[in-house]
Design an enzyme around this catalytic site. Structure first.
Site, PDB file in Angstrom:
ATOM      1  N   SER A 438       0.808  -1.224   0.000  1.00 53.30           N
ATOM      2  CA  SER A 438       0.000   0.000   0.000  1.00 53.30           C
ATOM      3  C   SER A 438       0.840   1.273   0.000  1.00 53.30           C
ATOM      4  CB  SER A 438      -0.955   0.001   1.212  1.00 53.30           C
ATOM      5  OG  SER A 438      -1.790  -1.147   1.192  1.00 53.30           O
ATOM      6  N   ARG A 439       2.031   1.184  -0.543  1.00 51.19           N
ATOM      7  CA  ARG A 439       2.934   2.328  -0.678  1.00 51.19           C
ATOM      8  C   ARG A 439       3.423   2.887   0.657  1.00 51.19           C
ATOM      9  NH1 ARG A 439       3.011   0.128  -4.742  1.00 51.19           N
ATOM     10  NH2 ARG A 439       2.975   0.977  -6.852  1.00 51.19           N
TER      11      ARG A 439
END
Length: 464
Positions: A438-439
């Site tokens: 999710s970065r």
């Protein structure tokens, strides 16, 4: 260009004859071919559908060799990090197939009956592998496979009408298709991916999905010559190769969901050089290609940045060393602005390291020592190439090289050019980057601070 236009496509008779020849005079056994085919299927899937995003796999196996290929693929996908389940409703009572089932059971891979399958396959599975029928099948599918094929068609229609949720992968032939004429019965199955084995069959010309791969890297020259097979080259050591129309890609949709161990402040080395060595050793152990490759960025007096890949040739407490031509573009930049940035990218580990600092030439003795440690061809190349200057053509470089090769053909020492040598970047900032889901990536920065007259490195976490 559509690479599929120049390939050979096999009829049902030709495909059967090739199998008979492989398992007859050429000495292959059916279990050998099945193992190679199943491995090809698994590696093709891994090329397109990464385990981090497409982890849950349902393999639907028929009673014949195509089903056996699916059983083998399930085993390999398990070892590749996927979570396969198998639906094998009509088990073949032969030792070969029984052994494949036993191997999967030993890995705790679940077997599901048709009744156990969810009504909506996309709710439980990211990939559904159609390994029901191969090129020897003819006629209409019988229960329970007719229903299973219809469930794939329903899944396919669901995918078309909403967000893409599941991928359908067919092994060699989309089940229910005629091996030469395609979907003549109007079943409607159009998989997202087709993995042809040995060579594509004629029906593959009717395949319109985005991913067509060829697997089965075992065709001997005698077979290729007899059937005048035109097949693509397999890259490197790969067991599969993409064929067909080039994939149409929405660049904005390209993304990787990184799965990595957490990288925490309390785990890192106090000295960033030691932390770099630790990560570099990991890259070596992972057998990554050229782990010492790094992007070197420089800026000249005009303020314009430029980057290029170079190779790290030394690292110690004093910094990072590489070698180049002192008359090159990067050398001119460094003479005007002796500061640079290095970037290491280790894709297989989801890691980057960025290093900034001042740059100085290494001693002539150090450059001399390294120059003479290089292969003689590289030494001659350093003399022949006036790096970054314009040349009329490649033939000029070859001619210069041949003249030098002749000049030093007696094995005499090749003198290091005065315009060639090393640079050392003395770091004043490090950033270690570890990709995360999710970065929410880990970014730890080292910057120097003075404490009681001593230089120490402060570690700070940066927002991703």
């Amino acid at each position: 260009m559509d690479s599929s236009l120049s390939l050979t496509y096999l009829s049902q008779r030709e495909a059967s004859e090739i199998d008979e020849t492989l398992m007859g005079p050429l000495g292959f056994s059916v279990d050998q071919l099945m193992e190679l085919a199943g491995l090809s299927v698994a590696t093709s899937i891994a090329e397109v559908y990464k385990a981090g995003e497409y982890n849950r796999v349902l393999v639907i196996c028929g009673p014949g060799n195509n089903g056996g290929d699916g059983l083998v693929a399930a085993r390999h996908l398990h070892h590749f990090g996927y979570k396969p389940s198998v639906c094998y409703p009509k088990r073949t009572p032969k030792p070969l197939y029984g052994g494949l089932v036993t191997q999967l059971e030993a890995l705790s891979i679940p077997f599901l009956s048709v009744e156990d399958l969810p009504s909506d396959l996309s709710s439980d599975f990211d990939i559904v592998i159609d390994a029901m029928f191969g090129f020897s099948f003819h006629g209409s599918p019988r229960p329970p496979f007719d229903d299973l094929i219809q469930r794939l068609v329903s899944l396919q229609n669901c995918n078309q009408n909403g967000p893409k949720r599941s991928a359908i992968v067919s092994v060699d032939i989309p089940s229910g298709w005629h091996v030469e004429e395609g979907d003549i019965n109007g079943i409607g199955l159009q998989p997202d991916m087709l993995i042809s084995l040995t060579a594509p069959k004629l029906c593959a010309r009717k395949f319109s999905g985005p991913h067509h791969f060829l697997g089965g890297r075992f065709v001997p020259p005698a077979i290729a010559e007899k059937y005048k097979l035109i097949l693509p080259q397999y890259p490197g050591t790969s067991m599969c190769v993409r064929i067909g129309k080039p994939r149409q890609i929405d660049i904005s949709a390209l993304r990787e969901n990184y799965i990595s161990p957490e990288f925490l402040e309390e785990q890192v080395e106090a000295d960033p050089i030691n932390q770099f060595r630790k990560w570099f050793d990991d890259a070596l152990a992972a057998d990554l290609k050229e782990p010492n490759a790094m992007a070197l960025s420089t800026v000249g007096k005009d303020g314009k940045p430029s980057s290029r890949m170079v190779l790290l040739k030394g690292v110690d407490k004093d910094g990072f060393v590489w070698y180049t031509n002192y008359e090159s573009h990067k050398a001119r930049d460094l003479s005007e602005n002796p500061h640079a940035s290095l970037l290491f990218y280790w894709d297989g580990l989801n890691r980057q390291v960025r290093v900034e600092g001042s740059v100085q030439k290494v001693s002539d003795e150090e450059s001399e020592q390294y120059f003479h440690s290089r292969p003689r061809g590289s030494q001659l190349g350093a003399i022949a190439s006036k790096q970054s200057s314009v040349v009329p053509g490649r033939h000029v470089l070859h001619q210069e090289y041949k003249e030098l090769e002749q000049k030093y053909s007696d094995g005499s020492v090749i003198p290091k050019p005065k315009h060639w040598g090393g640079y050392r970047l003395t770091p004043d900032l490090f950033e270690f980057w570890q990709g995360q889901p999710s970065r929410l990536h880990d970014r730890l920065q080292y910057s120097p601070h003075e404490v009681n007259g001593q230089k120490v490195w402060k570690v700070e976490r940066l927002a991703p």
